[in-house]
Design an enzyme around this catalytic site. Sequence first.
Site, PDB file in Angstrom:
ATOM      1  CG  HIS A 144      -3.480  -5.217   3.179  1.00 50.10           C
ATOM      2  ND1 HIS A 144      -3.012  -4.419   2.173  1.00 50.10           N
ATOM      3  CD2 HIS A 144      -3.916  -6.348   2.584  1.00 50.10           C
ATOM      4  CE1 HIS A 144      -3.146  -5.047   1.019  1.00 50.10           C
ATOM      5  NE2 HIS A 144      -3.696  -6.221   1.231  1.00 50.10           N
ATOM      6  CG  ASP A 197      -1.617  -1.383   1.327  1.00 49.96           C
ATOM      7  OD1 ASP A 197      -2.273  -1.765   0.349  1.00 49.96           O
ATOM      8  OD2 ASP A 197      -1.452  -2.061   2.349  1.00 49.96           O
TER       9      ASP A 197
HETATM   10  P1  NAX Z   1      -2.554 -18.284  -3.760  1.00 51.22           P
HETATM   11  O1  NAX Z   1      -3.925 -18.831  -3.517  1.00 51.22           O
HETATM   12  O2  NAX Z   1      -1.977 -18.277  -5.115  1.00 51.22           O
HETATM   13  O3  NAX Z   1      -1.530 -19.092  -2.824  1.00 51.22           O
HETATM   14  C1  NAX Z   1      -1.782 -19.352  -1.493  1.00 51.22           C
HETATM   15  C2  NAX Z   1      -1.079 -20.650  -1.164  1.00 51.22           C
HETATM   16  O4  NAX Z   1      -1.193 -20.856   0.240  1.00 51.22           O
HETATM   17  C3  NAX Z   1      -1.697 -21.869  -1.860  1.00 51.22           C
HETATM   18  O5  NAX Z   1      -0.682 -22.558  -2.565  1.00 51.22           O
HETATM   19  C4  NAX Z   1      -2.248 -22.690  -0.691  1.00 51.22           C
HETATM   20  O6  NAX Z   1      -2.155 -24.084  -0.926  1.00 51.22           O
HETATM   21  C5  NAX Z   1      -1.349 -22.238   0.439  1.00 51.22           C
HETATM   22  N1  NAX Z   1      -1.900 -22.458   1.780  1.00 51.22           N
HETATM   23  C6  NAX Z   1      -3.189 -22.361   2.193  1.00 51.22           C
HETATM   24  N2  NAX Z   1      -3.286 -22.674   3.493  1.00 51.22           N
HETATM   25  C7  NAX Z   1      -2.041 -22.970   3.912  1.00 51.22           C
HETATM   26  C8  NAX Z   1      -1.496 -23.378   5.150  1.00 51.22           C
HETATM   27  N3  NAX Z   1      -2.285 -23.563   6.232  1.00 51.22           N
HETATM   28  N4  NAX Z   1      -0.169 -23.586   5.232  1.00 51.22           N
HETATM   29  C9  NAX Z   1       0.626 -23.441   4.153  1.00 51.22           C
HETATM   30  N5  NAX Z   1       0.170 -23.059   2.947  1.00 51.22           N
HETATM   31  C10 NAX Z   1      -1.149 -22.832   2.833  1.00 51.22           C
HETATM   32  O7  NAX Z   1      -2.567 -16.836  -3.110  1.00 51.22           O
HETATM   33  P2  NAX Z   1      -1.548 -15.636  -3.326  1.00 51.22           P
HETATM   34  O8  NAX Z   1      -1.980 -14.832  -4.485  1.00 51.22           O
HETATM   35  O9  NAX Z   1      -0.161 -16.160  -3.296  1.00 51.22           O
HETATM   36  O10 NAX Z   1      -1.860 -14.761  -2.028  1.00 51.22           O
HETATM   37  C11 NAX Z   1      -1.548 -15.235  -0.734  1.00 51.22           C
HETATM   38  C12 NAX Z   1      -2.195 -14.352   0.322  1.00 51.22           C
HETATM   39  O11 NAX Z   1      -1.705 -13.032   0.231  1.00 51.22           O
HETATM   40  C13 NAX Z   1      -3.719 -14.237   0.186  1.00 51.22           C
HETATM   41  O12 NAX Z   1      -4.307 -14.361   1.478  1.00 51.22           O
HETATM   42  C14 NAX Z   1      -3.911 -12.836  -0.338  1.00 51.22           C
HETATM   43  O13 NAX Z   1      -5.171 -12.299  -0.002  1.00 51.22           O
HETATM   44  C15 NAX Z   1      -2.782 -12.121   0.358  1.00 51.22           C
HETATM   45  N6  NAX Z   1      -2.346 -10.818  -0.169  1.00 51.22           N
HETATM   46  C16 NAX Z   1      -1.934  -9.895   0.727  1.00 51.22           C
HETATM   47  C17 NAX Z   1      -1.434  -8.677   0.349  1.00 51.22           C
HETATM   48  C18 NAX Z   1      -0.957  -7.689   1.350  1.00 51.22           C
HETATM   49  O14 NAX Z   1      -0.555  -6.583   0.939  1.00 51.22           O
HETATM   50  N7  NAX Z   1      -0.948  -7.970   2.657  1.00 51.22           N
HETATM   51  C19 NAX Z   1      -1.403  -8.287  -1.095  1.00 51.22           C
HETATM   52  C20 NAX Z   1      -1.456  -9.439  -2.018  1.00 51.22           C
HETATM   53  C21 NAX Z   1      -2.335 -10.592  -1.601  1.00 51.22           C
HETATM   54  O15 NAX Z   1      -3.643 -10.332  -2.018  1.00 51.22           O
END
Ligand code: NAX
Length: 327
Positions: free
Chosen positions: A189, A161
Site C-alpha cells: 500500500h 487502492d
Molecule cells: P489520525 O492521526 O487522525 O489518527 C490516528 C490515531 O491513532 C490518533 O488519534 C492517535 O492518537 C492514535 N494512535 C497513535 N498511536 C496509537 C497507539 N499505539 N494505540 C492506539 N492509538 C494510537 O490518522 P488517520 O487519518 O485516522 O489515519 C490512521 C492511519 O491510517 C495512518 O497511519 C494513515 O497513514 C493510515 N492510512 C492507511 C490507508 C490504507 O489504505 N492502508 C489509507 C488511509 C490512511 O492514510
Amino acid sequence: MKTPIRVAVTGAAGQIGYSLLFRIASGAMFGPDQPVILQLIEAPIEKALKALEGVAMELDDCAFPLLKGIIQTADASIGFKDANWCLLVGAKPRGPGMERADLLKDNGKIFIGQGQIIDAVAAADARIAVVGNPANTNCMIAASQAKRLPAERFTAMVRLDQNRAQSQLAKKAGVDLTAVQDIFIYGNHSPTMFPAFAHATIGGQPATKVINDDTWLQGPFCETVGKRGAAIIAARGASSAASAANALVDHVRSLVTPGAIHSVAVKSQGLYGFDANVWAGMPVRTTTAGSYEVITGYAMDAFAQSKIAATNKELVEERAFVADMIA
Ligand code: NAX
C-alpha cells in the site's frame, strides 16, 4: 439475537476512526442483524482520550440498535480482550524530516506490542486488519509476534487502492462502476502498488480491450491509483479518511462473506514473484466466513512482472529496516 461481535479499534479518536465507528455500529461491516461491542483504544495522551470520550458520546447519541457496548481505553490488554476483530488503524504519522526507516522502527514498536497483546488476550477466532501505515509491514510485524494465532488471520488493507482503481477504470470506460470486475492490487500500500488491469473486466470483456489504450493503462492509470493518497492530501489538506474507513468496511465485509473476490494484503507464500515472507496485496476468494484462499494462476506479462518486482523490492527493503526488531 446473535451474540455480539467484539470489535477492537486502535486510533479510534482519529480521522478514520470518526468515519469508521459509526459504520460498524450501524451494521455496515457485519450485517444488519449482527450486534457489536466496540472496544476503542487510543494512545495514552490526554487530548486523544478526551476526544475519544466525545466520539463515544456521539455513538451513544446515535442510539444504534446493534451497538451493545463501548469500551474506551488506553490499555491495549483491556481493549483487545476477547476481541473477534482487531482493526489496527492507529499509527505514528511521518513527521517533518523523518526518515522512512525511523517511521518503520517507531511503528514497529507499536505493532510488536499490539501483536503480542492480541495473541495473548484476543478471542480464539480473532482476526486482524491493519490500516495504519506502513500497513503491509506493520501487519508483518504484528503477525511475527503471534504464537497462537496463525499468520493468515493477519491482513493489511489494500482495498482503498482497489476501490480507487475500479472507479478510475469505470470513469475512463464511461460505464457504471459495477461493470468493472476483478481489478486486483498487488504488493505494497504505497505508490509502488500494482493495479493489475490486464485481468480486469468491464461488462464481461477484458478491460484492456474496452479501454484500448495501453499507454493510459500503464502510465496515468497506475500513477493516479498509486498517488491518489497524495492527491487527496493536496486537495483536502488532510489524508483520506472517509474513503479509508469505507474501504475497511469493505475489507472486513468481504472477508466474512463467502464467495467474495477482492484484494487483500496477506502473507505472500512466494506467490506471483513476491518474497515468501512479506505481506503483499493479492487477489483473494473468501471461502467461508472465517477463511479465504489466494487466487492463483493469473498470468503476468513482462510489464506486470516489472511492476511486481518493484513493489516487492520495496516490501523487502521495509522488512530489512525492521529485521532486528522481529528476529
Ligand atoms: P489520525 O492521526 O487522525 O489518527 C490516528 C490515531 O491513532 C490518533 O488519534 C492517535 O492518537 C492514535 N494512535 C497513535 N498511536 C496509537 C497507539 N499505539 N494505540 C492506539 N492509538 C494510537 O490518522 P488517520 O487519518 O485516522 O489515519 C490512521 C492511519 O491510517 C495512518 O497511519 C494513515 O497513514 C493510515 N492510512 C492507511 C490507508 C490504507 O489504505 N492502508 C489509507 C488511509 C490512511 O492514510
